[in-house]
Write a protein that holds these residues in place. Structure first.
Motif, mmCIF file in Angstrom:
data_model
loop_
_atom_site.group_PDB
_atom_site.id
_atom_site.type_symbol
_atom_site.label_atom_id
_atom_site.label_comp_id
_atom_site.label_asym_id
_atom_site.label_seq_id
_atom_site.Cartn_x
_atom_site.Cartn_y
_atom_site.Cartn_z
ATOM 1 N N VAL A 114 0.832 -1.201 0.000
ATOM 2 C CA VAL A 114 0.000 0.000 0.000
ATOM 3 C C VAL A 114 0.870 1.256 0.000
ATOM 4 C CG1 VAL A 114 -1.703 1.299 1.352
ATOM 5 C CG2 VAL A 114 -1.879 -1.193 1.168
ATOM 6 N N VAL A 115 0.475 2.235 -0.804
ATOM 7 C CA VAL A 115 1.066 3.579 -0.795
ATOM 8 C C VAL A 115 0.051 4.537 -0.195
ATOM 9 C CG1 VAL A 115 1.867 5.497 -2.235
ATOM 10 C CG2 VAL A 115 2.565 3.156 -2.788
ATOM 11 N N GLY B 131 7.341 9.511 -1.779
ATOM 12 C CA GLY B 131 8.780 9.777 -1.871
ATOM 13 C C GLY B 131 9.529 8.523 -2.271
ATOM 14 N N ASP B 132 10.438 8.080 -1.425
ATOM 15 C CA ASP B 132 11.254 6.906 -1.683
ATOM 16 C C ASP B 132 10.352 5.665 -1.732
ATOM 17 O OD1 ASP B 132 12.971 4.661 -1.502
ATOM 18 O OD2 ASP B 132 14.434 5.774 -0.310
ATOM 19 N N PRO B 133 10.325 4.941 -2.854
ATOM 20 C CA PRO B 133 9.458 3.759 -2.935
ATOM 21 C C PRO B 133 9.738 2.716 -1.856
ATOM 22 C CG PRO B 133 10.180 4.390 -5.128
ATOM 23 C CD PRO B 133 10.973 5.223 -4.155
ATOM 24 N N ARG B 134 10.954 2.692 -1.312
ATOM 25 C CA ARG B 134 11.271 1.698 -0.285
ATOM 26 C C ARG B 134 10.472 1.921 0.988
ATOM 27 N NH1 ARG B 134 17.689 2.501 -0.441
ATOM 28 N NH2 ARG B 134 16.891 4.644 -0.524
ATOM 29 N N THR B 135 10.060 3.146 1.238
ATOM 30 C CA THR B 135 9.228 3.436 2.420
ATOM 31 C C THR B 135 7.795 3.786 2.043
ATOM 32 O OG1 THR B 135 10.076 5.714 2.364
ATOM 33 C CG2 THR B 135 11.160 4.156 3.859
ATOM 34 N N ALA B 136 7.583 4.212 0.788
ATOM 35 C CA ALA B 136 6.222 4.525 0.349
ATOM 36 C C ALA B 136 5.358 3.271 0.329
ATOM 37 C CB ALA B 136 6.250 5.180 -1.030
ATOM 38 N N ALA C 122 4.409 6.014 -6.255
ATOM 39 C CA ALA C 122 5.040 6.034 -4.934
ATOM 40 C C ALA C 122 5.628 7.409 -4.608
ATOM 41 C CB ALA C 122 6.129 4.966 -4.861
ATOM 42 N N ARG C 123 6.133 8.091 -5.612
ATOM 43 C CA ARG C 123 6.706 9.421 -5.400
ATOM 44 C C ARG C 123 5.643 10.499 -5.252
ATOM 45 N NH1 ARG C 123 11.277 9.176 -10.231
ATOM 46 N NH2 ARG C 123 12.898 8.003 -9.098
ATOM 47 N N PHE D 77 -5.829 5.312 0.123
ATOM 48 C CA PHE D 77 -4.589 4.585 -0.156
ATOM 49 C C PHE D 77 -4.581 4.134 -1.609
ATOM 50 C CE2 PHE D 77 -7.670 1.470 1.453
ATOM 51 C CZ PHE D 77 -7.657 0.512 0.446
ATOM 52 N N HIS D 78 -3.428 3.668 -2.047
ATOM 53 C CA HIS D 78 -3.252 3.191 -3.419
ATOM 54 C C HIS D 78 -2.629 1.810 -3.387
ATOM 55 C CE1 HIS D 78 -2.227 3.109 -7.691
ATOM 56 N NE2 HIS D 78 -0.949 2.961 -7.401
ATOM 57 N N VAL D 79 -3.310 0.845 -4.005
ATOM 58 C CA VAL D 79 -2.732 -0.471 -4.275
ATOM 59 C C VAL D 79 -2.458 -0.516 -5.770
ATOM 60 C CG1 VAL D 79 -3.037 -2.971 -4.185
ATOM 61 C CG2 VAL D 79 -4.002 -1.533 -2.371
#
Length: 418
Positions: free
Chosen positions: A22-23, A29-34, A67-68, A87-89
């Motif tokens: 989920v975003v 921002g950073d996809p690793r944490t988004a 994600a950004r 949210f975004h899946v």
């Protein structure tokens, strides 16, 4: 209690909740944490929709943007149109099993093994009802980017027309790999009357060893045309040859990428043109004769568009579907009007193009070019690498319902209690 990743309930039994990558807006921002794994509701299909249990999901650049949160906030855009989800899946490629169908759906049944194409539109849109190309309609969207509940969850919801039969010979991860890039490439090459790829055409393909490029190489070869790849090293060039490229050009042998000097900078323009001519000559050397490509297959954008327009043959076309190096491109209009070249945008796929592409995959004419297979937990990492320009050969895929690689090509579907 949700079913763990790598497992699914019996076919046709739909749980109320699922796990998804989920975003949310406060993590842009950073996809690793988004991207973070959360429990969310399983979407209920509308009358014209299908619910698919995702066995594997393809990774594409569009959800780097999601994600950004740039160039658009996909969550905010949907909320402004009345959608309730905060949210975004994402995820625009899927292979899976049909678990439920809407009451108006015909020709798709629970238990079908399918892949999904990314073209989404409102069937009641006047443009669509008039018989026009639905991907140019005001309602046109890319599933899993502009829409919610894409393939990065245990279940996804799609319009029935997006569902296509999975090639039985392919595993879940192979089947999930190519559809977005392959159908995008098919539209770019076959979707524009007067400029469709024809036998004998030279076609220059940027990023030849990536997911989009490898599909383009195979489609160009299948049309009897001559694919020339642009790559970043010799190993990638060899990979392109494996899939049918006539040859390749290493872009690192040249130094003129990005925005050219302003037209008032005579010396700078002269230096840029010299490098661009060297690049054009390198393409001609691969072909074995001095003619520019009739089609240039573009997606890097900002760094490469000036060169693409320069090398394109008179009367030819540069067709572009993305801007992975940026989207603020500069074009020297002299080459447009004097040599009557066309710069054509291309986006997504319609049903006719998607089904034609899927038939080529099912017939074995086009290979999915599966590259990296990764666990569900690493979807954020994969998008970060893609955004940073860390390339793999072919396409990236994440396992979702499939418990391991190598399943799905037989009659028994492990991990589904089938």
């Amino acid at each position: 209690m949700v079913v763990p990743i790598g497992e699914l309930p019996p076919v046709g039994e739909v749980p109320p909740r699922m796990l998804a990558q989920v975003v949310r807006q406060d993590r842009f921002g950073d996809p690793r944490t988004a991207f973070q794994i959360e429990q969310v509701p399983v979407p209920e299909p509308a009358p014209d929709q299908v619910l698919v249990a995702v066995m594997a999901a393809g990774i594409n650049y569009n959800n780097v943007w999601a994600a950004r949160g740039i160039p658009i906030d996909v969550i905010g855009e949907r909320q402004r149109k009345g959608e309730p989800w905060d949210f975004h899946v994402g995820g625009s490629d899927a292979s899976g099993i049909v678990y439920a169908v809407g009451e108006a759906v015909r020709g798709v049944a629970v238990g079908d093994h399918v892949v999904v194409h990314p073209g989404w539109w409102d069937a009641t849109d006047p443009w669509v009802l008039a018989g026009n190309d639905p991907m140019v309609a005001p309602s046109a969207k890319i599933w899993g980017y502009n829409t919610n509940f894409g393939s990065f969850g245990q279940f996804c919801v799609v319009q029935a027309h997006q569902v296509m039969p999975k090639a039985p010979r392919l595993t879940w991860e192979q089947a999930a790999a190519p559809t977005l890039v392959g159908t995008t490439a098919y539209r770019m090459l076959h979707g524009w009357p007067g400029h469709t790829v024809e036998a004998g055409d030279v076609v220059l393909i940027w990023g030849g060893s990536g997911g989009l490029g490898v599909q383009a190489i195979q489609l160009v070869r299948a049309a009897g045309a001559i694919p020339v790849a642009v790559v970043s090293d010799e190993a990638r060039g060899a990979y392109c040859l494996k899939y049918g490229a006539k040859g390749y050009v290493n872009r690192k042998d040249f130094s003129h990428w990005g925005v050219p000097p302003h037209w008032t900078d005579v010396a700078g323009q002269r230096g840029w043109s010299k490098q661009a001519r060297r690049f054009r000559d390198a393409v001609a050397e691969v072909v074995g004769e001095r003619r520019g490509p009739r089609l240039v297959f573009e997606h890097p954008g900002e760094a490469t568009i000036p060169t693409s327009v320069f090398v394109c043959a008179p009367g030819g076309m540069v067709v572009i579907c993305a801007g992975t190096t940026g989207y603020s491109a500069t074009v020297d209009l002299r080459y447009q009007w004097v040599f009557q070249k066309r710069l054509q945008g291309s986006h997504g796929t319609n049903d006719e193009q998607a089904y034609a592409y899927n038939d080529l995959v099912r017939q074995g004419v086009v290979d999915p070019a599966l590259g990296e297979v990764l666990p569900f937990e690493e979807i954020g990492r994969a998008h970060w690498e893609m955004g940073e320009g860390v390339e793999v050969f072919g396409n990236r895929v994440a396992l979702v319902g499939a418990p391991r690689e190598g399943l799905g090509s037989g009659t028994v579907t492990e991990g589904t209690n089938e």
